[in-house]
Motif scaffolding. Structure first.
Motif, PDB file in Angstrom:
ATOM      1  N   ASP A 113      25.084  49.777 -51.705  1.00 42.84           N
ATOM      2  CA  ASP A 113      23.959  51.052 -51.820  1.00 42.84           C
ATOM      3  C   ASP A 113      24.722  52.234 -51.253  1.00 42.84           C
ATOM      4  OD1 ASP A 113      23.027  51.161 -48.551  1.00 42.84           O
ATOM      5  OD2 ASP A 113      22.966  49.124 -49.273  1.00 42.84           O
ATOM      6  N   ARG A 122      25.227  52.470 -47.211  1.00 44.43           N
ATOM      7  CA  ARG A 122      26.449  51.685 -46.769  1.00 44.43           C
ATOM      8  C   ARG A 122      28.087  52.541 -47.180  1.00 44.43           C
ATOM      9  NH1 ARG A 122      25.122  47.920 -42.903  1.00 44.43           N
ATOM     10  NH2 ARG A 122      22.908  47.737 -43.339  1.00 44.43           N
ATOM     11  N   ASP A 159      24.668  49.700 -36.624  1.00 51.03           N
ATOM     12  CA  ASP A 159      23.561  49.569 -37.210  1.00 51.03           C
ATOM     13  C   ASP A 159      22.402  48.412 -36.779  1.00 51.03           C
ATOM     14  OD1 ASP A 159      21.413  49.260 -39.521  1.00 51.03           O
ATOM     15  OD2 ASP A 159      22.992  48.269 -40.638  1.00 51.03           O
ATOM     16  N   ARG A 160      22.719  47.167 -37.380  1.00 53.28           N
ATOM     17  CA  ARG A 160      22.252  46.044 -37.121  1.00 53.28           C
ATOM     18  C   ARG A 160      22.476  45.256 -35.819  1.00 53.28           C
ATOM     19  NH1 ARG A 160      20.914  43.499 -43.097  1.00 53.28           N
ATOM     20  NH2 ARG A 160      20.513  45.529 -44.103  1.00 53.28           N
ATOM     21  N   GLU A 165      12.646  45.474 -45.824  1.00 50.10           N
ATOM     22  CA  GLU A 165      14.027  44.747 -46.111  1.00 50.10           C
ATOM     23  C   GLU A 165      13.668  43.216 -45.572  1.00 50.10           C
ATOM     24  OE1 GLU A 165      17.595  46.943 -45.935  1.00 50.10           O
ATOM     25  OE2 GLU A 165      17.937  46.784 -48.065  1.00 50.10           O
ATOM     26  N   ARG A 202      11.705  48.218 -36.730  1.00 52.21           N
ATOM     27  CA  ARG A 202      11.045  49.474 -37.559  1.00 52.21           C
ATOM     28  C   ARG A 202       9.501  48.694 -37.327  1.00 52.21           C
ATOM     29  NH1 ARG A 202      15.426  51.112 -42.230  1.00 52.21           N
ATOM     30  NH2 ARG A 202      17.016  51.504 -40.602  1.00 52.21           N
ATOM     31  N   ARG A 256      15.314  53.724 -50.469  1.00 52.10           N
ATOM     32  CA  ARG A 256      15.428  53.072 -51.903  1.00 52.10           C
ATOM     33  C   ARG A 256      14.305  52.413 -52.091  1.00 52.10           C
ATOM     34  NH1 ARG A 256      19.592  51.377 -48.946  1.00 52.10           N
ATOM     35  NH2 ARG A 256      18.887  49.498 -48.870  1.00 52.10           N
ATOM     36  N   ASP A 281      16.062  56.754 -43.746  1.00 51.55           N
ATOM     37  CA  ASP A 281      17.650  56.994 -43.989  1.00 51.55           C
ATOM     38  C   ASP A 281      17.702  58.301 -44.120  1.00 51.55           C
ATOM     39  OD1 ASP A 281      18.123  54.224 -43.834  1.00 51.55           O
ATOM     40  OD2 ASP A 281      18.337  54.146 -46.003  1.00 51.55           O
TER      41      ASP A 281
END
Ligand code: FRU
Length: 324
Positions: free
Chosen positions: A18, A21, A95-96, A137, A147, A199, A221
């Motif tokens: 995506d 990334r 990020d994660r 997601e 989130r 997205r 995002d």
């Protein structure tokens, strides 16, 4: 100089296809042009935690100098990342997250805060009353968990905001879109959809459009570019998006400090904000400017590379002339 040690970084990405990334990697590559003694190899786990575990194990076996990792799912990735850390390889998480404190540094925005911002904004545009649907997601990824918790905690403060349903994506995007379609058509009372990224927000907007419905949609995002978050807000497709910076440049900057044994922060929290019709114009103008500067940097880097090549081939010629 030539005798400078080359550092090897292994970057383990959870997914790669995506735009978010891609933007992260572009930021990393731009930052890397300032350090030609760093060699970075990227592996892509394609959304599979098992695959990512094997790829990180490979980096450990290769004894890379540093690992950057965006862990696909928090729990399954924790022990392999601890293993790398315990083996003395510095680990920068982007990020994660994992469920452990065993890492050298973290770079990323606070996803709980992102959920809270979305909740606060939902309350404002619904005037304190309405039915909400959440689309996220993979349920086991740390951004989804944070989130969702941040969002729930916030909307629970408002007695007339109601979460009617939440769904978290299956592996096949088409199945997921069908699922979202079914839910929206079965719940005509939904007023607002919080989509965990732009997205998904665009997918939700398409579903609503095909059903002839007009709903308020919040994304996350806030990328710059055609049909990315900022564009979608400026076109009125989304009510708002919550900025989630990729942290590509910051990850490399942190990695460089660690490799050079310079002081660094363990926690590097990136900035987030709500982007809506009020501030999207200024965001667009700012990004346009940044994009121009990024393109300049790219051109300069290419020019320097060319000059270096010409210079070193001239040196070789000189050497030959002297010898013969
Ligand atoms: C990109 C992405 C973003 C999201 C982030 C969460 O792969 O899905 O859209 O904000 O990952 O980790």
């Amino acid at each position: 100089s030539k005798d400078e040690k080359t550092f090897h970084i292994g970057f383990s990405q959870c997914t790669m296809s995506d735009n978010w990334r891609k933007t992260m990697i572009e930021g990393m590559e731009r930052e890397l042009t300032f350090h030609n003694n760093i060699d970075m190899v990227i592996s892509n786990a394609n959304g599979s935690s098992n695959k990512q575990i094997l790829q990180i194990q490979q980096f450990i076996n290769q004894k890379v100098d540093l690992i950057i990792v965006s862990p696909n799912e928090a729990k399954p990735l924790t022990s392999i990342i601890e293993k790398a850390y315990d083996a003395g390889i510095p680990v920068v998480i982007v990020d994660r997250k994992t469920t452990s404190e065993k890492y050298t540094a973290f770079v990323g925005a606070d996803n709980k805060l992102i959920g809270q911002n979305a909740g606060i904004y939902a309350n404002i545009i619904l005037n304190g009353k309405g039915n909400i649907f959440v689309v996220g997601e993979g349920a086991k990824t740390s951004p989804t968990i944070d989130r969702h918790n941040g969002f729930l905690k916030t909307i629970n403060h408002y007695p007339n905001l109601k979460l009617v349903k939440s769904v978290f994506s299956a592996r096949k995007p088409q199945n997921f879109q069908n699922q979202v379609y079914a839910i929206i058509s079965q719940h005509p009372d939904i007023d607002l959809i919080f989509a965990h990224n732009d997205r998904l927000a665009l997918m939700v907007a398409d579903v609503c459009k095909s059903l002839g419905l007009n709903k308020k949609i919040i994304g996350v995002d806030g990328l710059y570019g055609d049909n990315q978050g900022i564009d979608l807000v400026s076109k009125g497709v989304l009510s708002a998006t919550i900025l989630y910076p990729t942290g590509g440049e910051e990850a490399i900057k942190t990695a460089v400090k660690i490799l050079k044994k310079q002081p660094f922060n363990k926690e590097n929290q990136l900035f987030t904000t709500i982007i809506d019709s009020e501030n999207v114009g200024i965001m667009l103008a700012q990004y346009q400017k940044i994009k121009e500067q990024e393109d300049d940097i790219k051109r300069q880097a290419t020019r320097i590379k060319d000059l270096t090549r010409i210079f070193s081939s001239q040196q070789n010629t000189l050497y030959l002339t002297v010898v013969f």
